[in-house]
Design a protein around this motif. Structure first.
Motif, PDB file in Angstrom:
ATOM      1  N   PRO A 159       0.846  -1.207   0.000  1.00 13.03           N
ATOM      2  CA  PRO A 159       0.000   0.000   0.000  1.00 13.03           C
ATOM      3  C   PRO A 159       0.885   1.263   0.000  1.00 13.03           C
ATOM      4  O   PRO A 159       1.869   1.336   0.722  1.00 13.03           O
ATOM      5  CB  PRO A 159      -0.790  -0.118   1.311  1.00 13.03           C
ATOM      6  N   GLY A 160       0.504   2.251  -0.853  1.00 13.49           N
ATOM      7  CA  GLY A 160       1.278   3.499  -0.912  1.00 13.49           C
ATOM      8  C   GLY A 160       2.304   3.513  -2.022  1.00 13.49           C
ATOM      9  O   GLY A 160       2.817   4.574  -2.382  1.00 13.49           O
ATOM     10  N   ASP A 161       2.628   2.332  -2.609  1.00 14.24           N
ATOM     11  CA  ASP A 161       3.589   2.305  -3.726  1.00 14.24           C
ATOM     12  C   ASP A 161       2.955   2.977  -4.947  1.00 14.24           C
ATOM     13  O   ASP A 161       1.804   2.684  -5.308  1.00 14.24           O
ATOM     14  CB  ASP A 161       3.945   0.852  -4.112  1.00 14.24           C
ATOM     15  N   GLU A 162       3.724   3.850  -5.587  1.00 12.10           N
ATOM     16  CA  GLU A 162       3.259   4.510  -6.810  1.00 12.10           C
ATOM     17  C   GLU A 162       4.153   3.979  -7.925  1.00 12.10           C
ATOM     18  O   GLU A 162       5.350   4.271  -7.940  1.00 12.10           O
ATOM     19  CB  GLU A 162       3.432   6.033  -6.641  1.00 12.10           C
ATOM     20  N   CYS A 163       3.617   3.140  -8.812  1.00 10.98           N
ATOM     21  CA  CYS A 163       4.507   2.481  -9.773  1.00 10.98           C
ATOM     22  C   CYS A 163       3.749   1.987 -11.006  1.00 10.98           C
ATOM     23  O   CYS A 163       2.532   2.117 -11.115  1.00 10.98           O
ATOM     24  CB  CYS A 163       5.228   1.328  -9.091  1.00 10.98           C
ATOM     25  N   VAL A 164       4.561   1.417 -11.934  1.00 10.02           N
ATOM     26  CA  VAL A 164       4.012   0.867 -13.175  1.00 10.02           C
ATOM     27  C   VAL A 164       3.871  -0.650 -13.011  1.00 10.02           C
ATOM     28  O   VAL A 164       4.802  -1.320 -12.548  1.00 10.02           O
ATOM     29  CB  VAL A 164       4.974   1.152 -14.356  1.00 10.02           C
ATOM     30  N   ALA A 187      -0.370   4.082 -11.090  1.00 14.82           N
ATOM     31  CA  ALA A 187      -1.136   4.803 -10.057  1.00 14.82           C
ATOM     32  C   ALA A 187      -0.561   4.394  -8.709  1.00 14.82           C
ATOM     33  O   ALA A 187       0.418   3.634  -8.635  1.00 14.82           O
ATOM     34  CB  ALA A 187      -2.623   4.481 -10.119  1.00 14.82           C
ATOM     35  N   GLU A 188      -1.209   4.872  -7.650  1.00 13.39           N
ATOM     36  CA  GLU A 188      -0.794   4.475  -6.297  1.00 13.39           C
ATOM     37  C   GLU A 188      -1.626   3.264  -5.876  1.00 13.39           C
ATOM     38  O   GLU A 188      -2.849   3.254  -6.043  1.00 13.39           O
ATOM     39  CB  GLU A 188      -1.034   5.634  -5.317  1.00 13.39           C
ATOM     40  N   ALA A 189      -0.948   2.255  -5.335  1.00 11.96           N
ATOM     41  CA  ALA A 189      -1.668   1.064  -4.846  1.00 11.96           C
ATOM     42  C   ALA A 189      -2.268   1.381  -3.476  1.00 11.96           C
ATOM     43  O   ALA A 189      -1.589   1.931  -2.612  1.00 11.96           O
ATOM     44  CB  ALA A 189      -0.703  -0.111  -4.742  1.00 11.96           C
ATOM     45  N   ARG A 190      -3.568   1.070  -3.323  1.00 13.46           N
ATOM     46  CA  ARG A 190      -4.236   1.312  -2.037  1.00 13.46           C
ATOM     47  C   ARG A 190      -4.904   0.030  -1.568  1.00 13.46           C
ATOM     48  O   ARG A 190      -5.198  -0.859  -2.377  1.00 13.46           O
ATOM     49  CB  ARG A 190      -5.334   2.376  -2.184  1.00 13.46           C
ATOM     50  N   THR A 191      -5.217  -0.032  -0.276  1.00 14.85           N
ATOM     51  CA  THR A 191      -5.931  -1.204   0.243  1.00 14.85           C
ATOM     52  C   THR A 191      -7.403  -1.066  -0.126  1.00 14.85           C
ATOM     53  O   THR A 191      -8.030  -0.050   0.189  1.00 14.85           O
ATOM     54  CB  THR A 191      -5.779  -1.274   1.785  1.00 14.85           C
ATOM     55  N   GLY A 192      -7.946  -2.063  -0.822  1.00 16.24           N
ATOM     56  CA  GLY A 192      -9.364  -2.032  -1.217  1.00 16.24           C
ATOM     57  C   GLY A 192     -10.153  -3.126  -0.512  1.00 16.24           C
ATOM     58  O   GLY A 192      -9.637  -3.799   0.379  1.00 16.24           O
ATOM     59  N   ALA A 193     -11.406  -3.314  -0.950  1.00 15.02           N
ATOM     60  CA  ALA A 193     -12.275  -4.313  -0.304  1.00 15.02           C
ATOM     61  C   ALA A 193     -11.737  -5.731  -0.505  1.00 15.02           C
ATOM     62  O   ALA A 193     -11.869  -6.594   0.354  1.00 15.02           O
ATOM     63  CB  ALA A 193     -13.685  -4.186  -0.873  1.00 15.02           C
ATOM     64  N   ALA A 194     -11.120  -5.967  -1.674  1.00  8.88           N
ATOM     65  CA  ALA A 194     -10.613  -7.328  -1.944  1.00  8.88           C
ATOM     66  C   ALA A 194      -9.126  -7.261  -2.300  1.00  8.88           C
ATOM     67  O   ALA A 194      -8.723  -7.533  -3.414  1.00  8.88           O
ATOM     68  CB  ALA A 194     -11.414  -7.923  -3.092  1.00  8.88           C
TER      69      ALA A 194
END
Length: 692
Positions: A57-62, A116-123
Motif C-alpha cells: 500500500p502506498g507504492d506509486e509504480c508501473v 497509479a498508487e496502490a491502495r488497500t481495497g475491499a478485496a
C-alpha cells in the motif's frame, strides 16, 4: 537574431489558445522562459515495471498484466472493476468515471500497462483511476527513460498538458538556450553546472538519478538554480538600498545638549550593548543619506531607550522624530515613557491614535504641523493623509513586521523636506534568525542588543499537562496572595476570532468562580481598543490580580509586578509567539514563572517546541528553531511573505548558500550588465517589493 525565451509568449506554443493561456497565467507563466523555470514538485518513477506480487500500500509504480475480469458493479457508487494478473499476483483497477467504449476495450485477455498508487481495497490491493495503455502483443512497448515530472498546477490544467508544454519549451531551450548570467570563472570556482544543463536535467531526470537527493532539493542542478535565485534577491535588495541612499537625508548632528541630561536623569546606567547600538545609530544619523537600521533586542533589553537617544539627536538638530507602534496599548506605553523622559528637558511630545477625536485630535495635528511637537508617538494613524509634519528627520518603527509595506512607505514620504528622506530606525523584539537577516533584510544594517539590564531575573519555564489544571490554579492563588499578578493566556486551534474570544470569556468566568478572592480582568481581540486599554490600564495599576487574555497581549506590555504567565494549549502557537508571551513576565526583580499547560497527546512538532521553550530563553536560538519548524513565510508574518516568494530556493534548506551569495555579489561588481537581467529573470518587476 532569435528572440530571447523571456520574450516568447506561451501562445506561440502549439495548442496554447486564450483559455489555456489564462490558466497558465494563474501559475505566473507568461513566456517560454517562465515554463522552463516552472519546475516539478516531485517525480514519478515509470522507468521500470514492478511485479504485482511485490506491491505494498502506498507504492506509486508501473504494473503490467492480463485482464481477467471487467465488470460494472453497483455499490454506493457505480464503478467499473477490472482484475489483472501478471503471474506474481492479482490487482483490482477501479474506475468511477467510464464509458461503454472503455469497458469494451478492457475485455478479458487484453494486456495493459498502468500507473497509479496502490491502495488497500475491499478485496486486496487496488488502483483507482490509473493511467493505462493497452499493449500490442506483437510489439515491445518501451518504458520511460526518465523520471516523470509532477508540476505545480491549477484547476483545469492536467499534468499531461503541462508535461507536453514543458517538453515543447525544452525544444526551444535546445535550439537557443537561456543566457548564462553567472560568469564562467565564478561557476567554475563554486563548481556550479551550466544553467541550461541544470534546467534540462530537472525537467527530465535520468532513471539512475539519486532520488532521495532530488526529493530533498539538494541535487547539484537544484542548488545551481537556488543559488542564482538567492543572488537575484540579494541584488534586488542592494539596489533598493542604493536607491534609498541616492535620495539624501538631513545630517543630524549629535551636540549632546539634550542627550547628556537625558542619560543623567535615567534611574539606571545603559548596558554595554545599549551603548554600542546607540553609538552605531548616532553615527548613521550623521550621514547625508537615510539610515536604514534594524535593531533587534530581546524583550526587556532596552530598545526604547536607544530609540529615545535617536529621537533626541533629531531634536538637537532642529528636526522632528516620529515613533510608531502597531497597537494603541504599545503606542500609549511609548508615549508615557517618552513624555516622562523628554518633557523635563522641555520637549513637547504629541500623541496620535485612532481613538483621538475632535478638538483633541486637531490640537495634536496642529502641534505637529507647526513644529511645536518635536516628538510624535502614534499608531498607524500617523499614515493618514491629513497628518503633516513640520520637518521630520527620523522615523522609528516598532515591531515593524506588523505593518504593511505601503504603510511604512507612506510614512517615509511624509518626511520629504524638498528631496530629503527621514532616517529610519526599525526595532523588533522578535529575534530574526541570521538566515532571514541575510536575505529578507539585506538592505538594512543590523544591530543586536544582546544583553539584559542588571536585576532582570530569568523566567523559569514549566511544562505541564492540562489534567493538572487544579495545581496550576493553586499556583495562581498563591502568587496573588503574595501580592504578585498573573497572566492567563487562552489559545484555540480554530481560526475564528469569535471562538477564541468566547474561550477566553468562559475561562475568565471559571477562574472568577474558582478564585472568588481575586480581581479578574479579561482582554480579547473583539473588544474595542478603548475597552482593552482600560482593562490593561487597571492591570498595570495593580487594580486587577489576574488578567485572562487571548494572544493580544503579546507585544510590548510592561507590568513589572506580573510574575506568572500561564499559557493554555501552547502547542498551538509558534515558538516566537511563545517567547514573546513569556517575555511579559520577569520584568521586575522577583522570580518569575511561565507555565505551558498542554493538552495531550502532543504531536512530534508540539513536543519539540515545548522542549525548546523549557531549555532556553535565548531569543535567537528560539528563532532559529522556529524557522526550522515553521519556515520563513510564517516566521516573518504574512505581511512580509510577499518578499519571500521563492520559486526554487528555500531559505531553510539553502541557508548554507547565503554566505557564498554575499561573496559572489561582491565578485560580480565586474559584470554590472548581468545584474539587472538576473533580477528580472527571477523577480520580474517584483524588485520594488522591499521599497520601504
Amino acid at each position: 537574431m532569435s528572440q530571447p525565451l523571456a520574450e516568447i509568449p506561451v501562445t506561440d506554443l502549439k495548442g496554447v489558445g486564450t483559455a489555456l493561456a489564462l490558466k497558465l497565467e494563474r501559475l505566473a507563466i507568461h513566456t517560454v522562459q517562465d515554463l522552463l523555470f516552472h519546475l516539478p514538485l516531485r517525480y514519478q518513477d515509470r522507468t521500470r515495471i514492478v511485479p504485482i506480487g511485490s506491491l505494498r500500500p502506498g507504492d506509486e509504480c508501473v504494473v503490467e498484466g492480463e485482464v481477467k475480469v471487467a465488470d460494472v458493479v453497483q455499490g454506493r457508487r457505480r464503478s467499473l472493476l477490472c482484475r489483472i494478473q501478471d503471474g506474481t499476483g492479482t490487482l483490482t483497477l477501479r474506475f468511477f468515471h467510464f464509458n461503454a467504449a472503455q469497458k469494451n476495450s478492457l475485455k478479458p485477455g487484453s494486456r495493459i500497462r498502468c500507473f497509479a498508487e496502490a491502495r488497500t481495497g475491499a478485496a486486496g490491493l487496488e488502483m483507482v483511476h490509473p493511467e493505462y495503455t493497452k499493449l500490442d502483443s506483437d510489439k515491445l512497448t518501451p518504458v520511460a527513460e526518465n523520471l516523470t515530472p509532477v508540476y505545480p498546477t491549477t484547476d483545469g490544467l492536467h499534468q499531461t498538458r503541462l508535461r507536453s508544454l514543458a517538453t515543447q519549451a525544452l525544444t526551444y531551450l535546445d535550439r537557443q538556450g537561456l543566457q548564462e548570467l553567472l560568469p564562467d570563472n565564478i561557476r567554475q570556482q563554486w563548481r556550479l553546472p551550466e544553467l541550461n544543463d541544470a534546467i534540462r536535467y530537472l525537467h527530465h531526470p535520468p532513471a539512475d538519478v539519486d532520488q532521495p537527493l532530488l526529493l530533498d532539493g539538494k541535487h547539484p542542478a537544484q542548488r545551481r538554480l537556488a543559488f542564482e535565485e538567492l543572488l537575484a534577491h540579494h541584488f534586488s535588495l542592494l539596489k533598493l538600498r542604493e536607491k534609498t541612499r541616492e535620495k539624501g537625508a538631513p545630517v543630524l548632528q549629535a551636540s549632546g545638549q539634550l542627550t547628556q541630561p537625558f542619560l543623567q536623569g535615567l534611574p539606571f546606567p545603559l548596558t554595554g550593548a545599549q551603548q554600542r547600538v546607540g553609538a552605531e545609530v548616532a553615527q548613521d544619523l550623521q550621514q547625508p543619506y537615510p539610515m536604514l537600521r534594524l535593531v533587534q533586542g530581546d524583550v526587556g533589553s532596552g530598545k526604547t531607550v536607544v530609540a529615545a537617544l535617536a529621537a533626541l539627536q533629531s531634536v538637537e538638530s532642529g528636526l522632528q522624530a516620529a515613533v510608531m507602534a502597531p497597537t494603541e496599548i504599545l503606542a500609549e506605553q511609548h508615549f508615557n515613557n517618552f513624555t516622562a523622559w523628554l518633557e523635563p528637558l522641555g520637549i513637547k511630545v504629541a500623541w496620535l491614535a485612532g481613538k483621538l477625536k475632535g478638538k483633541q485630535r486637531e490640537t495634536q495635528l496642529e502641534a505637529m504641523r507647526n513644529g511645536e511637537a518635536r516628538v510624535v508617538v502614534g499608531t498607524h494613524a500617523l499614515f493618514q493623509e491629513e497628518v503633516v509634519f513640520h520637518d521630520l528627520g527620523l522615523v522609528v518603527v516598532d515591531e515593524q513586521h506588523r505593518f504593511g509595506v505601503h504603510q511604512r512607505l507612506s510614512l517615509r514620504e511624509k518626511g520629504r523636506n524638498g528631496e530629503l528622506s527621514p532616517h529610519q530606525l526599525i526595532m523588533t523584539a522578535t529575534p530574526i534568525p541570521r538566515t532571514l537577516t541575510m536575505s529578507a533584510y539585506a538592505d538594512l544594517d543590523c544591530s543586536i542588543i544582546d544583553e539584559l539590564p542588571p536585576g532582570r531575573t530569568p523566567v523559569a519555564t514549566v511544562v505541564i499537562g492540562d489534567e493538572r489544571r487544579h495545581q496550576v490554579i493553586e499556583r495562581v492563588r498563591s502568587a496573588c496572595r503574595d501580592g504578585r499578578q498573573v497572566y492567563w493566556v487562552c489559545t484555540l486551534i480554530e481560526e475564528s476570532e469569535a471562538l477564541q474570544c468566547q474561550a477566553a470569556e468562559v475561562t475568565a468566568e471559571q477562574l472568577t468562580e474558582t478564585l472568588p478572592e481575586l480581581r479578574v480582568g479579561l482582554v480579547h481581540g473583539r473588544m474595542k481598543p478603548a475597552e482593552k486599554a482600560e482593562v490593561m490600564g487597571r492591570f498595570k495599576a495593580a487594580e486587577l490580580d489576574l488578567l485572562v487574555a487571548t494572544t493580544v497581549i503579546e507585544v510590548g506590555v510592561d507590568v513589572p509586578n506580573a510574575s506568572v504567565m500561564i499559557i493554555e494549549n501552547p502547542e498551538r502557537l509558534g515558538l516566537a509567539q511563545l517567547h514573546q508571551l513569556r517575555g511579559r513576565v520577569g520584568r521586575g526583580s522577583v522570580e518569575s514563572f511561565c507555565v505551558l499547560m498542554y493538552h495531550a497527546p502532543l504531536s512530534k512538532q508540539g513536543r519539540e517546541r515545548l522542549k525548546v521553550m523549557r531549555e532556553t530563553t535565548d531569543g535567537f536560538k528560539i528563532a532559529e528553531k522556529d524557522l526550522e519548524l515553521r519556515g520563513p513565510g510564517e516566521v516573518l508574518g504574512t505581511r512580509q511573505t510577499g518578499m519571500m516568494q521563492f520559486k526554487i530556493a528555500d531559505l531553510q534548506r539553502d541557508s548554507d548558500l547565503l554566505t557564498r551569495v554575499k561573496q559572489v555579489a561582491g565578485q560580480m561588481h565586474g559584470y554590472p550588465q548581468h545584474v539587472e537581467p538576473m533580477i528580472r529573470r527571477w523577480l520580474g518587476v517584483g524588485e520594488e517589493y522591499g521599497n520601504v
